[in-house]
Enzyme design. Structure first.
Site, mmCIF file in Angstrom:
data_model
loop_
_atom_site.group_PDB
_atom_site.id
_atom_site.type_symbol
_atom_site.label_atom_id
_atom_site.label_comp_id
_atom_site.label_asym_id
_atom_site.label_seq_id
_atom_site.Cartn_x
_atom_site.Cartn_y
_atom_site.Cartn_z
ATOM 1 N N CYS A 1 -17.246 -12.913 48.137
ATOM 2 C CA CYS A 1 -16.799 -13.564 47.224
ATOM 3 C C CYS A 1 -16.803 -12.622 45.766
ATOM 4 C CB CYS A 1 -17.047 -14.907 46.762
ATOM 5 S SG CYS A 1 -16.602 -16.115 48.442
ATOM 6 N N HIS B 1 -14.720 -16.713 39.812
ATOM 7 C CA HIS B 1 -14.467 -16.854 41.247
ATOM 8 C C HIS B 1 -14.078 -18.327 41.401
ATOM 9 C CE1 HIS B 1 -14.513 -17.133 45.507
ATOM 10 N NE2 HIS B 1 -15.778 -17.541 45.470
ATOM 11 N N ASN C 1 -10.731 -21.453 48.024
ATOM 12 C CA ASN C 1 -11.420 -20.508 47.975
ATOM 13 C C ASN C 1 -10.777 -19.352 48.910
ATOM 14 O OD1 ASN C 1 -13.759 -18.580 47.893
ATOM 15 N ND2 ASN C 1 -15.443 -19.893 48.254
#
Length: 332
Positions: free
Chosen positions: A116, A255, A285
């Site tokens: 990520c 993020h 996500n």
């Protein structure tokens, strides 16, 4: 001739066609919309078609980013892709496939694996390449088909993720107000089992139990605690290094992992709701794609203007993490 800075010249994203709501998961899992929303902030996410690969998503975002930069594919010197869901297990890289689809041949192309945090790592690489004079125009892409590495019987993970891609063209500028001011990246393998796919790939004839080891596994509570502490510290460090106050930041783009993490970090650093960019409710996500996808929403909503200062931060499997201070150097 003045100092040469790396500059983010364009931003674009690609959202796959299939929208999956929380209600859709109620049909197959012991979960519900209220449970998912309360714990994550996610309402919907998008999944790629079975026929689409990560390179297809990367291609769509990359093509648009090149167009918005006002250049041609032949002007790109390197293509770098961040992904945890590559087309092939080991080789060739998704960047090689993507560059070929874009008509970019005989140029550098490679992938990075930082989960990520991948997009922040991409910015770090691109900044170094541009400011060293190695390359003049770089296409960086965060692209994920996380649906290919999800266990859809595990409600603790499969409801969290989505597919998508975000791309930027990184070029050069003499204007510090259009520059990538700084990028910090770091990692600590001590936390390697917090977010992982324990078995890289199930061999032919693998048992069902072995196949499950190929899917994303997460220690959610442990990750949350480390994420908030680490990201707050990381953001404070980069702001202090560049003598920038939180109120001087146009947009804080974290993020998009979990709304509770986003809010905890934002509140700790005294960012206003107007500064904090949130898109997790729409996309879930999307790992390395989440920051550029959120950035692209700002762009397409005509909120992002030349010179705007964006503060980015991310934490992902590894654990890896990073932050960046980036002026928008494109036009809108």
């Amino acid at each position: 001739m003045g100092k040469i800075y790396a500059s983010l010249k364009s931003i674009a994203s690609y959202i796959p066609p299939t929208c999956i709501s929380n209600v859709d998961f109620e049909k197959t899992l012991d979960t519900n919309d209220e449970w998912i929303t309360k714990r994550t902030g996610i309402k919907t996410r998008y999944f790629a078609l079975p026929s689409q690969q990560t390179s297809d998503l990367a291609y769509e975002a990359g093509k648009k980013a090149i167009e918005r930069a006002g250049i041609e594919p032949k002007d790109i010197d390197a293509v770098i892709v961040a992904t945890l869901s590559p087309d092939y297990l080991t080789m060739p890289s998704t960047a090689c496939i993507t560059s070929f689809k874009l008509g970019i041949e005989n140029k550098a192309a490679f992938d990075i694996s930082a989960a990520c945090s991948g997009f922040v790592y991409l910015l770090s690489l691109a900044k170094s390449f541009i400011e060293s004079g190695t390359y003049k125009q770089i296409l960086i892409i965060g692209a994920e088909k996380t649906s290919s590495v999800l266990d859809f019987s595990d409600r603790s993970t499969c409801v969290l993720f989505g597919d998508g891609a975000g791309a930027c063209v990184i070029g050069s500028t003499n204007d510090e107000k259009a520059a990538i001011l700084g990028v910090n990246v770091s990692a600590n393998g001590r936390y390697q089992d917090f977010l992982c796919t324990p078995r890289v790939h199930a061999t032919f004839g693998a048992t069902q139990a072995q196949e499950k080891q190929s899917f994303i596994q997460m220690k959610g509570n442990e990750t949350f605690k480390v994420a908030v502490k680490t990201l707050v510290s990381e953001v404070k460090e980069i702001l202090n290094t560049h003598h920038i106050n939180p109120q001087d930041v146009s947009f804080f783009i974290p993020h998009q992992a979990n709304l509770r993490i986003i809010n905890a970090v934002g509140e700790n650093l005294n960012f206003t709701p107007e500064q904090i960019v949130v898109s997790i409710q729409k996309y879930g996500n999307t790992s390395a794609a989440s920051i550029p996808m959120a950035m692209n929403d700002l762009y397409e909503e005509k909120k992002l203007k030349y010179g705007d200062l964006m503060l980015l931060d991310a934490l992902g499997g590894g654990l890896t993490w990073g932050s960046a201070l980036v002026h928008f150097g494109g036009t809108n």
